[in-house]
Design an enzyme around this catalytic site. Sequence first.
Site, PDB file in Angstrom:
ATOM      1  N   GLY A 122     -12.723  -3.842   1.639  1.00 18.29           N
ATOM      2  CA  GLY A 122     -14.103  -3.377   1.759  1.00 18.29           C
ATOM      3  C   GLY A 122     -14.510  -2.454   0.622  1.00 18.29           C
ATOM      4  O   GLY A 122     -15.648  -2.515   0.136  1.00 18.29           O
TER       5      GLY A 122
ATOM      6  N   GLY B 253      -9.225  -8.466   0.719  1.00 17.04           N
ATOM      7  CA  GLY B 253      -8.002  -8.445   1.514  1.00 17.04           C
ATOM      8  C   GLY B 253      -7.302  -9.793   1.538  1.00 17.04           C
ATOM      9  O   GLY B 253      -6.105  -9.905   1.253  1.00 17.04           O
TER      10      GLY B 253
ATOM     11  N   LYS C 168     -17.859 -16.658   4.252  1.00 11.36           N
ATOM     12  CA  LYS C 168     -19.315 -16.615   4.446  1.00 11.36           C
ATOM     13  C   LYS C 168     -20.051 -16.018   3.258  1.00 11.36           C
ATOM     14  O   LYS C 168     -19.636 -15.001   2.700  1.00 11.36           O
ATOM     15  CB  LYS C 168     -19.641 -15.781   5.691  1.00 11.36           C
ATOM     16  CG  LYS C 168     -19.184 -16.430   6.982  1.00 11.36           C
ATOM     17  CD  LYS C 168     -19.812 -15.727   8.170  1.00 11.36           C
ATOM     18  CE  LYS C 168     -19.335 -14.301   8.220  1.00 11.36           C
ATOM     19  NZ  LYS C 168     -19.729 -13.540   9.365  1.00 11.36           N
TER      20      LYS C 168
ATOM     21  N   ARG D 220       0.825  -1.213   0.000  1.00 12.16           N
ATOM     22  CA  ARG D 220       0.000   0.000   0.000  1.00 12.16           C
ATOM     23  C   ARG D 220       0.860   1.264   0.000  1.00 12.16           C
ATOM     24  O   ARG D 220       0.457   2.283  -0.568  1.00 12.16           O
ATOM     25  CB  ARG D 220      -0.926   0.005   1.212  1.00 12.16           C
ATOM     26  CG  ARG D 220      -2.096  -0.943   1.013  1.00 12.16           C
ATOM     27  CD  ARG D 220      -2.992  -0.964   2.217  1.00 12.16           C
ATOM     28  NE  ARG D 220      -4.285  -1.558   1.863  1.00 12.16           N
ATOM     29  CZ  ARG D 220      -5.238  -1.810   2.735  1.00 12.16           C
ATOM     30  NH1 ARG D 220      -5.060  -1.533   4.024  1.00 12.16           N
ATOM     31  NH2 ARG D 220      -6.376  -2.333   2.345  1.00 12.16           N
TER      32      ARG D 220
END
Length: 403
Positions: free
Chosen positions: A380, A357, A204, A43
């Site tokens: 996100g 991620g 999930k 990053r």
Amino acid sequence: MINVLPGRKKTIREIDVRGKRVLVRADFNVPLDEDGAIADDTRIRASLPTIRYLCERDARVILCSHLDRPPGEVVERLRLALVANQLSVLLDRPVLALQDCIGPEVESTVAGMSGGEIVLLENLRFHPEERADDPAFAESLARLAEIYVNDAFGASHRAHASIVGVPERLPAVAGFLLEKEVNTFAGILQDPERPFAAVIGGAKVSDKLEVLENIVSRVDLLLIGGGMAATFLASRGYGTGASHVETDRLDAVRRLEAKAKDLGVRLLLPRDVVIAKRLETGVPFRVAAATDIPDGQIIADIGPGTADEFCRELAGSKTVIWNGPMGVFEIPEFAEGTRRIAAALANLRGTTVVGGGSTADAVTRFGLAEDLTHVSTGGGAALTMLAGKPLPGVEALDDAEAP
Ligand code: ADP
Ligand code: MG
């Protein structure tokens, strides 16, 4: 111009930065190892083009970011001095780390900067006002600069002060990283080269429903793996052993399958899976048919037959978006499915985009990140875009002038 709907946004190219004080919201939220050192500086490196561009134009560069999740107060090991050091090495010029991000001392340091100098403000989340989008806090940040640049794609899904509050108060444009990220996702969602495939996995289904619902109407092929495959298999009536099935999502999954069918989208579930009693290293594991998972066994990865099939299907694609690992790749025994997909994408001649991620972490660990078209720096934020929802940090920027 940033190529996102609705409305096109101004970028750093379309504003005169020469000699100006420019506040850059970067995403220096890097992973740290147990010793508190930077475990992966991807990053930080991704922010370099914007910083270099500003330095070359003699701007006074005021960088800011959050790091991790301090509870609105100073946490010594989350000071940004370590990021400043790494930036300084990468840029080969000094980067001064300040002790706070607002206040009289910061203001006087910034007032004394010369053109081309770089400072890094302290971790924004040492102040609870950052997450609260507190107007006075945003005003204190805005006061430091004449221009605001958002280059923090990974934080742009958050309506925090440095993301949405500051751009209300200053001319506000997108940096090069934000532009590249947004254009990549907008590009594949709006106008993909076909066939367009999505590979969706992860723990999930509930984390990914919005993404699945948006993407099913855009792709030609949808491949499902990871822990969430259990809920899909259960929705078709198969026994899934002791795998975690999200029973409150069975209807949503059935609706999704029906929609895929209506649209002529091929949706493939694993045909075989790696199963074990527990998701731990060293436990016995074996391959089973996905329709025949014994009691007490948990799906840990896609099986070799599924990996073969998925790789064969992907080989014909011109565009692939991948979110969510195929198995518990953190455990070596259950990493093979994820590794096979990563290798297939690395070999593909087409546009290959990874968002998420853990998925980005996996392709980096396999040493394949460089072989993909784009590995997103945002988890996100990437999911938000894949779900077809606007990013507050992009919405807050100035609209580009009509051509
Ligand atoms: P991303 O961060 O890329 O969006 P997710 O957060 O959705 O991905 O999922 C990542 C996690 O999913 C990983 O930690 C991985 O271990 C887990 N996972 C993958 N397959 C399984 C599985 N079969 N059972 C449990 N967890 C799984
Ligand atoms: Mg994740």
